[in-house]
Design a protein around this motif. Structure first.
Motif, PDB file in Angstrom:
ATOM      1  N   CYS A 173       0.844  -1.311   0.066  1.00 39.20           N
ATOM      2  CA  CYS A 173      -0.077  -0.093   0.237  1.00 39.20           C
ATOM      3  C   CYS A 173       0.841   1.339  -0.003  1.00 39.20           C
ATOM      4  CB  CYS A 173      -0.863  -0.118   1.255  1.00 39.20           C
ATOM      5  SG  CYS A 173       0.062  -0.075   2.641  1.00 39.20           S
ATOM      6  N   GLY A 174       2.371   1.120   0.129  1.00 36.11           N
ATOM      7  CA  GLY A 174       2.995   2.462   0.374  1.00 36.11           C
ATOM      8  C   GLY A 174       3.129   3.022   1.554  1.00 36.11           C
ATOM      9  N   LYS A 175       2.664   2.384   2.667  1.00 35.32           N
ATOM     10  CA  LYS A 175       2.542   2.854   3.948  1.00 35.32           C
ATOM     11  C   LYS A 175       4.053   2.256   4.864  1.00 35.32           C
ATOM     12  CE  LYS A 175      -2.043   4.213   4.200  1.00 35.32           C
ATOM     13  NZ  LYS A 175      -2.708   3.121   3.894  1.00 35.32           N
ATOM     14  N   LEU A 176       4.565   3.015   5.530  1.00 35.54           N
ATOM     15  CA  LEU A 176       5.823   2.638   6.189  1.00 35.54           C
ATOM     16  C   LEU A 176       5.273   1.712   7.191  1.00 35.54           C
ATOM     17  CD1 LEU A 176       8.650   3.291   7.039  1.00 35.54           C
ATOM     18  CD2 LEU A 176       7.830   4.875   8.839  1.00 35.54           C
ATOM     19  N   ASP A 177       4.166   1.700   7.920  1.00 38.36           N
ATOM     20  CA  ASP A 177       3.713   0.847   8.725  1.00 38.36           C
ATOM     21  C   ASP A 177       3.767  -0.571   8.441  1.00 38.36           C
ATOM     22  OD1 ASP A 177       2.652   0.524  11.638  1.00 38.36           O
ATOM     23  OD2 ASP A 177       0.859   0.058  10.748  1.00 38.36           O
ATOM     24  N   LYS A 186      -4.370  -5.702  -3.946  1.00 38.41           N
ATOM     25  CA  LYS A 186      -4.496  -5.386  -2.287  1.00 38.41           C
ATOM     26  C   LYS A 186      -3.042  -5.483  -1.755  1.00 38.41           C
ATOM     27  CE  LYS A 186      -8.831  -4.639  -2.796  1.00 38.41           C
ATOM     28  NZ  LYS A 186      -9.286  -3.135  -3.433  1.00 38.41           N
ATOM     29  N   CYS A 187      -2.766  -4.540  -0.812  1.00 41.23           N
ATOM     30  CA  CYS A 187      -1.474  -4.700   0.178  1.00 41.23           C
ATOM     31  C   CYS A 187      -1.471  -5.895   0.763  1.00 41.23           C
ATOM     32  CB  CYS A 187      -1.519  -3.633   1.211  1.00 41.23           C
ATOM     33  SG  CYS A 187      -0.166  -3.859   2.152  1.00 41.23           S
ATOM     34  N   ILE A 188      -0.312  -6.651   0.625  1.00 41.33           N
ATOM     35  CA  ILE A 188      -0.441  -7.921   1.139  1.00 41.33           C
ATOM     36  C   ILE A 188      -0.498  -8.059   2.733  1.00 41.33           C
ATOM     37  CG2 ILE A 188       2.521  -8.064   1.441  1.00 41.33           C
ATOM     38  CD1 ILE A 188       2.167 -11.119   0.503  1.00 41.33           C
ATOM     39  N   TYR A 189      -0.220  -6.848   3.330  1.00 42.42           N
ATOM     40  CA  TYR A 189      -0.364  -7.010   4.696  1.00 42.42           C
ATOM     41  C   TYR A 189      -1.658  -6.386   5.016  1.00 42.42           C
ATOM     42  CZ  TYR A 189       1.188  -6.831   9.783  1.00 42.42           C
ATOM     43  OH  TYR A 189       1.584  -6.863  10.846  1.00 42.42           O
ATOM     44  N   CYS A 190      -2.044  -5.206   4.626  1.00 47.16           N
ATOM     45  CA  CYS A 190      -3.022  -4.395   5.132  1.00 47.16           C
ATOM     46  C   CYS A 190      -4.497  -4.701   4.534  1.00 47.16           C
ATOM     47  CB  CYS A 190      -2.931  -2.948   5.415  1.00 47.16           C
ATOM     48  SG  CYS A 190      -2.865  -1.995   3.995  1.00 47.16           S
ATOM     49  N   LYS A 191      -4.309  -5.109   2.983  1.00 42.88           N
ATOM     50  CA  LYS A 191      -5.369  -5.487   2.287  1.00 42.88           C
ATOM     51  C   LYS A 191      -5.857  -4.153   1.946  1.00 42.88           C
ATOM     52  CE  LYS A 191      -4.857  -9.516   3.249  1.00 42.88           C
ATOM     53  NZ  LYS A 191      -3.554 -10.378   2.641  1.00 42.88           N
ATOM     54  N   GLN A 192      -5.360  -3.044   1.949  1.00 38.70           N
ATOM     55  CA  GLN A 192      -5.845  -1.759   1.383  1.00 38.70           C
ATOM     56  C   GLN A 192      -5.523  -1.877  -0.028  1.00 38.70           C
ATOM     57  OE1 GLN A 192      -7.520   0.660   3.290  1.00 38.70           O
ATOM     58  NE2 GLN A 192      -7.682  -0.954   4.566  1.00 38.70           N
ATOM     59  N   GLN A 193      -5.756  -0.731  -0.892  1.00 39.94           N
ATOM     60  CA  GLN A 193      -5.313  -0.637  -2.187  1.00 39.94           C
ATOM     61  C   GLN A 193      -3.805  -0.443  -2.308  1.00 39.94           C
ATOM     62  OE1 GLN A 193      -7.348  -0.222  -5.110  1.00 39.94           O
ATOM     63  NE2 GLN A 193      -5.214  -0.097  -6.189  1.00 39.94           N
ATOM     64  N   SER A 194      -3.161  -1.215  -3.346  1.00 41.00           N
ATOM     65  CA  SER A 194      -1.554  -1.173  -3.310  1.00 41.00           C
ATOM     66  C   SER A 194      -1.217  -0.056  -4.208  1.00 41.00           C
ATOM     67  CB  SER A 194      -1.196  -2.520  -3.676  1.00 41.00           C
ATOM     68  OG  SER A 194      -1.520  -2.551  -5.031  1.00 41.00           O
ATOM     69  N   THR A 195      -0.155   0.465  -3.937  1.00 45.00           N
ATOM     70  CA  THR A 195       0.452   1.555  -5.146  1.00 45.00           C
ATOM     71  C   THR A 195       1.645   0.920  -5.688  1.00 45.00           C
ATOM     72  OG1 THR A 195       1.853   2.248  -3.400  1.00 45.00           O
ATOM     73  CG2 THR A 195      -0.118   3.121  -3.380  1.00 45.00           C
ATOM     74  N   SER A 196       2.031  -0.063  -5.483  1.00 43.94           N
ATOM     75  CA  SER A 196       2.944  -0.744  -6.354  1.00 43.94           C
ATOM     76  C   SER A 196       3.545  -2.582  -5.681  1.00 43.94           C
ATOM     77  CB  SER A 196       4.422  -0.123  -6.037  1.00 43.94           C
ATOM     78  OG  SER A 196       4.813  -0.420  -4.628  1.00 43.94           O
ATOM     79  N   VAL A 197       4.261  -3.073  -6.518  1.00 40.50           N
ATOM     80  CA  VAL A 197       4.497  -4.426  -6.300  1.00 40.50           C
ATOM     81  C   VAL A 197       6.107  -4.548  -6.048  1.00 40.50           C
ATOM     82  CG1 VAL A 197       4.318  -6.829  -7.083  1.00 40.50           C
ATOM     83  CG2 VAL A 197       2.447  -5.198  -7.752  1.00 40.50           C
ATOM     84  N   PRO A 198       6.614  -4.328  -4.677  1.00 45.38           N
ATOM     85  CA  PRO A 198       7.940  -4.145  -4.740  1.00 45.38           C
ATOM     86  C   PRO A 198       8.419  -5.610  -4.621  1.00 45.38           C
ATOM     87  CG  PRO A 198       6.840  -3.140  -2.751  1.00 45.38           C
ATOM     88  CD  PRO A 198       5.796  -3.855  -3.701  1.00 45.38           C
ATOM     89  N   ILE A 199       9.766  -5.811  -4.596  1.00 42.01           N
ATOM     90  CA  ILE A 199      10.578  -7.042  -4.107  1.00 42.01           C
ATOM     91  C   ILE A 199      10.752  -7.183  -2.892  1.00 42.01           C
ATOM     92  CG2 ILE A 199      12.194  -8.658  -4.513  1.00 42.01           C
ATOM     93  CD1 ILE A 199      12.388  -7.763  -7.604  1.00 42.01           C
TER      94      ILE A 199
END
Lengths: 480, 480
Positions: B432-436, B462-475
């Motif tokens: 999701c792009g969030k530091l948390d 969806k962010c793998i952690y918080c399930k919110q909308q993701s902004t990217s797919v990092p490695i």
């Protein structure tokens, strides 16, 4: 930016020291770092070092020497292992006492030279005769705190250099290596930097601390002072014993090895600046010049401009294909005169001027930097420029040889010695070999024994100081 | 010396860390220095660095970048001028407090990186648009105290690297430079070291302290951990403001400049060892191998010996004229088998065996190091060896690409992520792009965001952690 801002404002003759500093800074070779004693190399300065490094690397490789890397930190206990050596460097050493907020245990020296570190490793790496000779060179910096005023390339607390360290199974082989290296040094300095050197031995007093003897190459600078251009040391077994650099021979008998170490530094760049520069600025020998030829297009109107630029680019392309390092100065809003001064200041060996008249006559004007000679050449003769660059290189060495010879005299009378030494110069004067005379001469005249030239030993003359039988005719001079 | 003394005694699979150390030491690439955290490069190790340096230098030069030199000491006050930057490095800095017996005033840092020093100088050197772009690279070492166990090339307190520092008049030009450099890094690592890399941006958390953003290239190692192979930073005006790196534009209006900095280190050599080495030792890509081909003459009696040696030297001469780095192993008293093991340990890409039978058949045996393939070749086909070396280089990259792909997976389920991360690997997972979330993932799995690949942004997942909308797919991966 007016001419006054960029040009050298003192003459080399009048104020050599100020002239030198201005050339270094205004030709953009180097600049002062924020810490006293330290300098920075700008690309034109570093490029000369890269050129020298590449020449030395080729010659070292041909001689079986390879490069390695040593870290900069040496523990105090290790640096102290060869005592005379340590005492010699100790006052100049920079000490690291902390990493982050933690105190380091044994204080860490920033390398003043790497004998102690290299030989600790060599003692692990060398077991048998099969591992010898071991010949490794290290391109790095050494740090020796300089209390006198900073002088770029000549007096700095950190300097770029190379330090070579070789190990041999016999004394003879090691001594041969010492001389081989000195030869490489000599021919590189003479051929690349166009500076003549005199090679020989240092006196006991002036030798490297820890060496059995030191060979050196020395040059005389235009102000009459001597500059040590590089040294090659025979270490004998002075380090191999405390550091246990031992090898088993073919019969499995253990021996201490024989060692050499040797180095040249960026001081060579300082020598080059002093030897060749003039009141207009830097004068670079073509072989090490970052830019060998600059072309200045000359035109007054747009019509001329197009013709001239086309021709100039054509010439530039031909020279580039011949691997000549060439630059076309196409800056707008600057006059040709301004550009001439600018490139003269920066020492570019050859300038080509091409204007509409030249194109009409199918010719161009060449201006040699080192002697300000101007000549015409046909546009179709452009390939001769390679030859002209070679000639400039040769002529510069020849000129420097003449100047060095003019500054070198044979003197056997001490009163004359004392009087003439005020003006500097290389003085060939017989010496009895005793420390006492050497020290008295230094005290009374400021002149040291710079080098005892090879083949100057066993003379039948009288020592210039004590009048006893002399053992050699060293070169005495004041140094930097 | 028996076989056991020289060979690698653990398998890469079983004990990767011990295997790595043995390869480095036994292939004689490097050794430990007497100070914890520091290593020494032996000629075979340094030669690989020289080869990389020479490739980078050519590419840098083509891109208008020149080399310079900066001293190693930076005053504490200067290092502290950009505060976030200083806070980031402070715990790792080595401090000089004394020179000789004198205390230095302002403590002196051994450079952890040179932004602060370079930009102090740049602010003097740059006045107008004419002075831009300014692009200088520095080959030197950086020092950052390492408290964890020393690992040659990967975790050392002093490391060889290059740091480039460029200044531009516009944001756009600077950002383009950041990417140009990253491209040079990527193609050099892939073409010279045969290691595939993934390029993209670092997260805010992982970026260089002081940068606006950091671009990076990352590789996955055979143990499933990620290695940062090089970074190129967009500094925006974060340094130009405190350091007053300003220029007057054509209308004489002053602006703060836009800057970049970038570096690769000898860590690349560590990556090469890990990526290609096997249970027999080092495996070198031909382009950077100090020795590309070794010929082992095989004979049993003096009569055979003469014939074989003559033919071997003939072949060696042909290859040498083709600029192949070749060595003939003519050591006496060692068996061919011993020699094979020795050169395999040292990673020589291609071995040639020639014996009396081969000469009779007008053929020779070639053995490729990287895949142990053996083949016969006619003695008159020796010139094909150039092609074979090229093929080996290409095949090694292909093999490494396959291995990297095998270690890379797409995962969107966090439980699976946690479980599989135990074994390591590159995990493409939406974020999701969030530091948390980034910090929680690190805490719970040890995996960091290594790189946000270019073109992986703006996903609808969806962010793998918080399930919110993701902004990217990092490695995500665990790092060294």
């Amino acid at each position: 930016m007016g001419k006054q801002d960029v040009g050298i404002t003192v003459s080399k003759e009048e104020d050599f020291s100020e002239w030198y500093t201005q050339v270094v800074l205004k030709a953009k070779l180097a600049d002062y770092a924020p810490v006293k004693g330290l300098i920075v190399l700008r690309p034109d300065g570093y490029s000369i070092w890269e050129s020298l490094r590449s020449t030395f690397d080729k010659k070292f490789a041909r001689n079986g020497i390879r490069n390695g890397f040593l870290p900069i930190l040496i523990p105090e206990s290790l640096l102290g292992k060869e005592q005379k050596h340590f005492a010699g460097f100790n006052p100049e050493v920079f000490w690291v006492t902390h990493s982050g907020t933690n105190e380091v245990g044994d204080r860490l020296a920033l390398r003043p030279t790497s004998e102690t570190l290299a030989y600790t490793l060599y003692s692990k790496w060398i077991q048998s005769w099969r591992d010898l000779p071991l010949k490794i060179n290290f391109w790095n910096t050494a740090l020796r705190a300089e209390i006198k005023a900073t002088k770029p390339f000549l007096r700095t607390s950190e300097f770029l250099w190379q330090e070579g360290h070789t190990v041999h199974s016999t004394k003879e082989e090691a001594e041969k290596e010492v001389i081989k290296i000195l030869d490489i040094y000599k021919n590189t300095v003479e051929e690349e930097l166009a500076i003549p050197v005199t090679t020989g031995k240092k006196s006991e007093k002036e030798k490297f601390v820890g060496a059995e003897y030191t060979t050196t190459m020395e040059s005389i600078m235009p102000d009459g002072k001597a500059l040590q251009m590089g040294t090659s040391h025979f270490l004998a077994q002075n380090f191999s014993k405390p550091f246990e650099v031992k090898f088993a021979d073919k019969d499995n008998v253990e021996h201490f090895a024989w060692q050499t170490s040797w180095g040249v530094s960026w001081r060579l760049i300082g020598a080059m600046i002093m030897a060749h520069g003039d009141d207009k600025g830097l004068v670079l020998p073509p072989k090490v010049a970052p830019m060998q030829v600059v072309i200045v297009p000359i035109y007054k109107n747009d019509n001329d401009k197009e013709n001239v630029i086309t021709k100039v680019n054509e010439i530039a392309n031909i020279l580039e294909l011949k691997n000549i390092r060439i630059h076309v100065d196409s800056r707008e809003e600057l006059t040709p005169g301004y550009k001439f001064n600018d490139w003269e200041l920066k020492g570019v060996p050859l300038r080509i001027e091409i204007g509409p008249k030249d194109i009409e006559n199918q010719s161009m004007v060449l201006a040699k930097r080192y002697n300000h000679e101007k000549m015409k050449m046909g546009l179709n003769e452009v390939e001769n420029i390679i030859t002209i660059l070679d000639e400039i290189q040769t002529e510069m060495l020849k000129k420097a040889r003449t100047e060095a010879a003019d500054n070198t005299i044979d003197i056997e009378n001490y009163d004359e010695f004392k009087m003439k030494m005020e003006k500097g110069g290389f003085f060939n004067s017989p010496w009895c070999g005793k420390l006492d005379c050497e020290e008295k001469i230094k005290e009374e005249t400021g002149a040291e024994i710079r080098v005892i030239p090879f083949n100057s030993e066993n003379t039948s003359k009288k020592c210039i100081y004590c009048k006893q039988q002399s053992t050699s005719v060293p070169i005495f001079a004041r140094g930097y």
